[in-house]
Design a protein around this motif. Structure first.
Motif, PDB file in Angstrom:
ATOM      1  N   SER A 293       6.480  53.234  21.113  1.00  0.00           N
ATOM      2  CA  SER A 293       7.349  53.091  19.945  1.00  0.00           C
ATOM      3  C   SER A 293       6.527  52.849  18.684  1.00  0.00           C
ATOM      4  O   SER A 293       6.818  53.420  17.616  1.00  0.00           O
ATOM      5  CB  SER A 293       8.328  51.936  20.164  1.00  0.00           C
ATOM      6  OG  SER A 293       9.130  51.723  19.022  1.00  0.00           O
TER       7      SER A 293
ATOM      8  N   TYR B 104      12.402  58.499  25.611  1.00  0.00           N
ATOM      9  CA  TYR B 104      11.422  58.656  24.528  1.00  0.00           C
ATOM     10  C   TYR B 104      11.898  59.692  23.511  1.00  0.00           C
ATOM     11  O   TYR B 104      11.713  59.530  22.303  1.00  0.00           O
ATOM     12  CB  TYR B 104      10.066  59.075  25.096  1.00  0.00           C
ATOM     13  CG  TYR B 104       9.262  57.953  25.697  1.00  0.00           C
ATOM     14  CD1 TYR B 104       9.170  56.719  25.064  1.00  0.00           C
ATOM     15  CD2 TYR B 104       8.556  58.122  26.895  1.00  0.00           C
ATOM     16  CE1 TYR B 104       8.418  55.672  25.602  1.00  0.00           C
ATOM     17  CE2 TYR B 104       7.804  57.094  27.455  1.00  0.00           C
ATOM     18  CZ  TYR B 104       7.738  55.878  26.800  1.00  0.00           C
ATOM     19  OH  TYR B 104       6.997  54.853  27.334  1.00  0.00           O
TER      20      TYR B 104
ATOM     21  N   MET C 243      14.449  58.108  21.354  1.00  0.00           N
ATOM     22  CA  MET C 243      13.784  57.166  20.455  1.00  0.00           C
ATOM     23  C   MET C 243      13.150  57.903  19.280  1.00  0.00           C
ATOM     24  O   MET C 243      13.290  57.499  18.118  1.00  0.00           O
ATOM     25  CB  MET C 243      12.702  56.386  21.222  1.00  0.00           C
ATOM     26  CG  MET C 243      11.991  55.320  20.406  1.00  0.00           C
ATOM     27  SD  MET C 243      10.563  54.614  21.285  1.00  0.00           S
ATOM     28  CE  MET C 243      11.366  53.824  22.685  1.00  0.00           C
TER      29      MET C 243
ATOM     30  N   LYS D 259      13.879  57.891  15.087  1.00  0.00           N
ATOM     31  CA  LYS D 259      12.871  57.497  14.103  1.00  0.00           C
ATOM     32  C   LYS D 259      12.649  58.562  13.030  1.00  0.00           C
ATOM     33  O   LYS D 259      11.874  58.352  12.098  1.00  0.00           O
ATOM     34  CB  LYS D 259      11.552  57.173  14.814  1.00  0.00           C
ATOM     35  CG  LYS D 259      11.632  55.887  15.644  1.00  0.00           C
ATOM     36  CD  LYS D 259      10.332  55.598  16.343  1.00  0.00           C
ATOM     37  CE  LYS D 259      10.425  54.368  17.248  1.00  0.00           C
ATOM     38  NZ  LYS D 259      10.586  53.108  16.508  1.00  0.00           N
TER      39      LYS D 259
END
Length: 308
Positions: free
Chosen positions: A220, A261, A264, A268
C-alpha cells in the motif's frame, strides 16, 4: 545433480500459475525472426512464464544492449558479467523486426549497462527513432534500467517521446538490500517523476513482484509513493524463483489477494492497475495501452465537466 536442500527451496506451483509449454507455429516463427535479426528478448532471457501465449500472438519484448547485465539482482535470470560492445545495427534490426511482425505496440527493454557513460540511454533513443521511421503508427513502450549516476540519461530518453516509459521498482523498500542491491528505491521513483516533468504526455508505469515476504501495508505504501510520483499504471505479479541460487520464494499469493491489490490501486487513483499471478511488465501491453488512453480521456472529460 541438484542437492536435496536445493530442491526443497522450490514450492510446487498452484494450479492458477501453471502454463502450457510453448509449441505454436507462431512461437517458432517469432524465435526464428529474433535469431535472424541478432536480437535478444527478455521473454527468453528472464524465463518469462507467458512466453508461449505472447509469442503465439507475435508479441515479443526486445532486450537491447546485449544479453549480459552489469548487475546481479537476486530475482533476475538474465546473466551477469562483462557485456559486449554496443551493436550499432541493433536499432535498425529492432525496427525491422517490428515492421516484419506488423506490431501495433512494441515493448523495448534492456540490461543494466553501468559500464557505459550514458547507461545505454542513447541506444534507447536510436531504437525509438528507427521504429518511428519504419513503423510510424506503432506505439512504443520502453522498460528502462535506472541509469543511476548517469547525468542527463533520463532526460535524453524522455525527450525521445516514447508513448509509455516504464521502470520497475520491483519490490518494497525493505527488500532492496537483498533483492535489488545495486539500485535505490527513491532514485527509481524520482526517475519516473522526472519523465513526467520532461514530457507530461508520456504515460509512466512501474511494477513490483509479490511473494518475497512483503506485507500488505508495505505494498500500500509503494502505491502511495508511486501516486506521489504521478505514475499512471502499476503492475503486480507473482515472483517465481528461477534457480536455487536466486532469492527464495516466500509464498504464492492467492488470486483473491491480487484482486484486493487491484481494488486498492484503483482506489488510490491509478489510471490502470494490473494485478494477477501471471502479470508481467509487458504482458498484454498493447491492450493495456489502449485502456490507458481511454481512461485518461475519461479523466480529462470528467475534470472539464466540473464547475469552476
Amino acid at each position: 545433480m541438484n542437492k536435496p536442500e536445493e530442491k526443497r527451496q522450490f514450492q510446487r506451483k498452484p494450479e492458477w500459475i501453471r502454463v502450457k509449454a510453448p509449441v505454436s507455429k507462431e512461437y517458432a516463427e517469432t524465435r526464428k525472426l529474433m535469431r535472424e535479426k541478432n536480437l535478444h528478448t527478455v521473454c527468453e532471457e528472464a524465463a518469462c512464464p507467458n512466453i508461449g501465449e505472447c509469442w503465439k500472438n507475435k508479441h515479443a519484448t526486445v532486450m537491447i544492449l546485449g544479453d549480459t547485465c552489469t548487475r546481479a539482482c537476486a530475482f533476475c535470470n538474465v546473466k551477469t558479467g562483462r557485456p559486449m560492445k554496443v551493436d550499432p545495427l541493433e536499432p535498425l534490426h529492432t525496427a525491422e523486426a517490428c515492421a516484419a511482425m506488423g506490431l501495433n505496440h512494441i515493448v523495448i527493454t534492456s540490461v543494466d549497462r553501468d559500464d557505459l557513460d550514458d547507461g545505454g540511454a542513447m541506444q534507447f533513443v536510436k531504437v525509438i527513432q528507427e521504429i518511428r521511421k519504419s513503423s510510424p503508427n506503432t506505439t512504443i513502450e520502453i522498460l528502462t534500467p535506472d541509469f543511476r549516476n548517469k547525468p542527463g540519461a533520463i532526460e535524453m530518453v524522455a525527450e525521445a517521446a516514447p508513448d509509455v516509459f516504464n521502470h520497475n521498482l520491483e519490490t518494497v523498500p525493505r527488500n532492496y538490500p537483498k533483492i535489488r542491491p545495486g539500485a535505490r528505491y527513491y532514485h527509481s521513483l524520482r526517475l519516473l517523476e522526472t519523465v513526467k516533468k520532461v514530457n507530461p504526455s508520456i504515460f509512466t508505469k512501474s511494477g513490483i513482484m509479490v511473494g518475497l515476504g512483503e506485507e500488505r501495508m508495505e505494498v500500500s505504501q509503494v502505491m502511495d509513493d508511486m501516486r506521489m510520483a504521478d505514475i499512471d499504471f502499476m503492475t503486480i505479479g507473482q515472483y517465481l524463483q528461477p534457480t536455487p541460487r536466486h532469492a527464495k520464494l516466500e509464498r504464492f499469493v492467492t488470486p483473491d489477494e491480487f484482486k484486493a491489490y487491484e481494488r486498492m490501486g484503483k482506489g488510490k487513483g491509478f489510471l490502470l492497475i494490473s494485478a494477477t499471478p501471471l502479470t508481467r511488465s509487458s504482458y498484454h501491453a498493447g491492450d493495456d495501452f489502449a485502456k490507458l488512453k481511454a481512461n485518461r480521456e475519461k479523466k480529462l472529460a470528467a475534470q472539464a465537466d466540473k464547475p469552476d
